[in-house]
Design a protein around this motif. Structure first.
Motif, PDB file in Angstrom:
ATOM      1  N   TYR A 106     -42.033  15.010  20.012  1.00  0.00           N
ATOM      2  CA  TYR A 106     -42.841  13.939  19.350  1.00  0.00           C
ATOM      3  C   TYR A 106     -43.169  12.866  19.602  1.00  0.00           C
ATOM      4  O   TYR A 106     -43.754  12.077  19.786  1.00  0.00           O
ATOM      5  CB  TYR A 106     -42.671  13.702  17.983  1.00  0.00           C
ATOM      6  CG  TYR A 106     -42.485  14.868  17.031  1.00  0.00           C
ATOM      7  CD1 TYR A 106     -43.007  16.671  17.758  1.00  0.00           C
ATOM      8  CD2 TYR A 106     -41.721  15.109  16.027  1.00  0.00           C
ATOM      9  CE1 TYR A 106     -43.059  17.349  16.451  1.00  0.00           C
ATOM     10  CE2 TYR A 106     -41.800  15.973  14.794  1.00  0.00           C
ATOM     11  CZ  TYR A 106     -42.472  16.665  15.501  1.00  0.00           C
ATOM     12  OH  TYR A 106     -42.333  18.579  14.458  1.00  0.00           O
ATOM     13  N   CYS A 107     -41.941  11.604  20.055  1.00  0.00           N
ATOM     14  CA  CYS A 107     -42.076  10.513  20.487  1.00  0.00           C
ATOM     15  C   CYS A 107     -43.467  11.045  22.268  1.00  0.00           C
ATOM     16  O   CYS A 107     -43.992   9.864  22.324  1.00  0.00           O
ATOM     17  CB  CYS A 107     -41.091   9.889  21.742  1.00  0.00           C
ATOM     18  SG  CYS A 107     -40.073   9.291  20.110  1.00  0.00           S
ATOM     19  N   ALA A 110     -46.720  11.384  20.716  1.00  0.00           N
ATOM     20  CA  ALA A 110     -47.250   9.835  20.120  1.00  0.00           C
ATOM     21  C   ALA A 110     -48.077   9.698  21.556  1.00  0.00           C
ATOM     22  O   ALA A 110     -49.042   8.650  21.946  1.00  0.00           O
ATOM     23  CB  ALA A 110     -46.642   9.214  19.773  1.00  0.00           C
ATOM     24  N   ILE A 113     -51.261  10.933  23.313  1.00  0.00           N
ATOM     25  CA  ILE A 113     -52.201  10.288  22.409  1.00  0.00           C
ATOM     26  C   ILE A 113     -52.471   8.957  22.444  1.00  0.00           C
ATOM     27  O   ILE A 113     -53.697   8.602  22.833  1.00  0.00           O
ATOM     28  CB  ILE A 113     -51.676  10.617  20.961  1.00  0.00           C
ATOM     29  CG1 ILE A 113     -51.292  12.082  20.685  1.00  0.00           C
ATOM     30  CG2 ILE A 113     -53.048  10.301  20.264  1.00  0.00           C
ATOM     31  CD1 ILE A 113     -52.681  13.071  21.553  1.00  0.00           C
ATOM     32  N   PHE A 114     -51.415   7.873  22.548  1.00  0.00           N
ATOM     33  CA  PHE A 114     -52.089   6.369  22.019  1.00  0.00           C
ATOM     34  C   PHE A 114     -51.808   6.091  24.272  1.00  0.00           C
ATOM     35  O   PHE A 114     -53.115   5.110  23.971  1.00  0.00           O
ATOM     36  CB  PHE A 114     -50.616   5.769  21.966  1.00  0.00           C
ATOM     37  CG  PHE A 114     -50.073   5.072  20.461  1.00  0.00           C
ATOM     38  CD1 PHE A 114     -50.558   4.060  19.852  1.00  0.00           C
ATOM     39  CD2 PHE A 114     -50.157   6.123  19.707  1.00  0.00           C
ATOM     40  CE1 PHE A 114     -50.152   3.774  18.992  1.00  0.00           C
ATOM     41  CE2 PHE A 114     -50.198   6.163  18.709  1.00  0.00           C
ATOM     42  CZ  PHE A 114     -50.192   5.176  17.991  1.00  0.00           C
ATOM     43  N   SER A 137     -45.724   3.535  20.824  1.00  0.00           N
ATOM     44  CA  SER A 137     -45.924   4.982  20.300  1.00  0.00           C
ATOM     45  C   SER A 137     -44.698   5.725  20.497  1.00  0.00           C
ATOM     46  O   SER A 137     -44.197   5.999  19.469  1.00  0.00           O
ATOM     47  CB  SER A 137     -46.729   5.556  20.993  1.00  0.00           C
ATOM     48  OG  SER A 137     -46.524   5.911  22.224  1.00  0.00           O
ATOM     49  N   THR A 138     -43.523   5.301  21.426  1.00  0.00           N
ATOM     50  CA  THR A 138     -42.027   6.061  21.467  1.00  0.00           C
ATOM     51  C   THR A 138     -41.320   5.711  20.180  1.00  0.00           C
ATOM     52  O   THR A 138     -40.719   5.600  19.712  1.00  0.00           O
ATOM     53  CB  THR A 138     -41.462   5.874  22.203  1.00  0.00           C
ATOM     54  OG1 THR A 138     -42.770   6.653  23.386  1.00  0.00           O
ATOM     55  CG2 THR A 138     -40.282   6.554  22.751  1.00  0.00           C
ATOM     56  N   VAL A 141     -42.636   6.036  16.087  1.00  0.00           N
ATOM     57  CA  VAL A 141     -41.531   7.719  16.025  1.00  0.00           C
ATOM     58  C   VAL A 141     -40.595   7.936  16.255  1.00  0.00           C
ATOM     59  O   VAL A 141     -40.565   8.229  15.061  1.00  0.00           O
ATOM     60  CB  VAL A 141     -42.445   8.830  17.344  1.00  0.00           C
ATOM     61  CG1 VAL A 141     -41.962  10.492  16.813  1.00  0.00           C
ATOM     62  CG2 VAL A 141     -44.628   8.857  16.759  1.00  0.00           C
ATOM     63  N   THR A 144     -39.411   6.395  13.328  1.00  0.00           N
ATOM     64  CA  THR A 144     -39.857   7.326  12.011  1.00  0.00           C
ATOM     65  C   THR A 144     -38.002   9.145  11.809  1.00  0.00           C
ATOM     66  O   THR A 144     -37.641   9.191  10.787  1.00  0.00           O
ATOM     67  CB  THR A 144     -41.133   7.654  12.133  1.00  0.00           C
ATOM     68  OG1 THR A 144     -41.296   6.570  11.888  1.00  0.00           O
ATOM     69  CG2 THR A 144     -41.447   8.921  11.300  1.00  0.00           C
TER      70      THR A 144
END
Length: 162
Positions: A106-107, A110, A113-114, A137-138, A141, A144
């Protein structure tokens, strides 16, 4: 993707994202979990191995390759408890390492995308901006994921012993 390696990497990453998300959402230990887990593991092995073949940023081994090493290690440590029965608390170890494997994916997603934002907004994409976007971004994520990991690990330890 700029070449066949990039396409293989991207397709395997999409498959791993879908399989990893299903695994996080569904019950553990079921037949579906085992099949989906195998799909995830194979896709991630492809993602990790092709990551070492991609050199678009600096044409050298860079920070993104370091993340590929971490991802490979996390995946292997998540799979070992399934095959080495003498690992202490092997179910919790498997769940924890595989959870972080998916969060790491997921990181990476992200970050991917970023780092496209400067192109989308027609901004200069310097290495400073690139790495700042990867870091932010990493970090978001990862933090979270860490919050949810802490909650999940407590449940796993109660259920499977620690």
């Amino acid at each position: 993707p700029q070449d066949i390696i990039g396409w293989i990497h991207t397709i395997a990453a999409i498959i791993a994202l879908i399989a990893g998300s299903i695994i996080l959402a569904k019950a553990k230990g079921t037949f579906q979990h085992k099949i989906t887990g195998r799909i995830y593991a194979i896709a991630m092995l492809i993602v990790c191995s092709t990551a070492f073949m991609i050199y678009n940023v600096h044409n050298t081994f860079g920070v993104l390759h370091v993340f590929a090493v971490i991802s490979t290690v996390t995946l292997v440590l998540g799979m070992l408890p399934l095959y080495l029965k003498r690992i202490k608390n092997r179910i919790v170890a498997h769940l924890a390492w595989m959870y972080w494997s998916v969060i790491g994916l997921y990181c990476a997603f992200a970050a991917e995308i970023f780092t496209r934002l400067p192109i989308i907004f027609n901004l200069p994409n310097t290495y400073g901006i690139f790495y700042a976007l990867v870091g932010v971004s990493t970090g978001l994520v990862g933090i979270t994921g860490g919050y949810f990991f802490k909650r999940k690990k407590t449940v796993w330890e109660k259920k499977f012993g620690y």
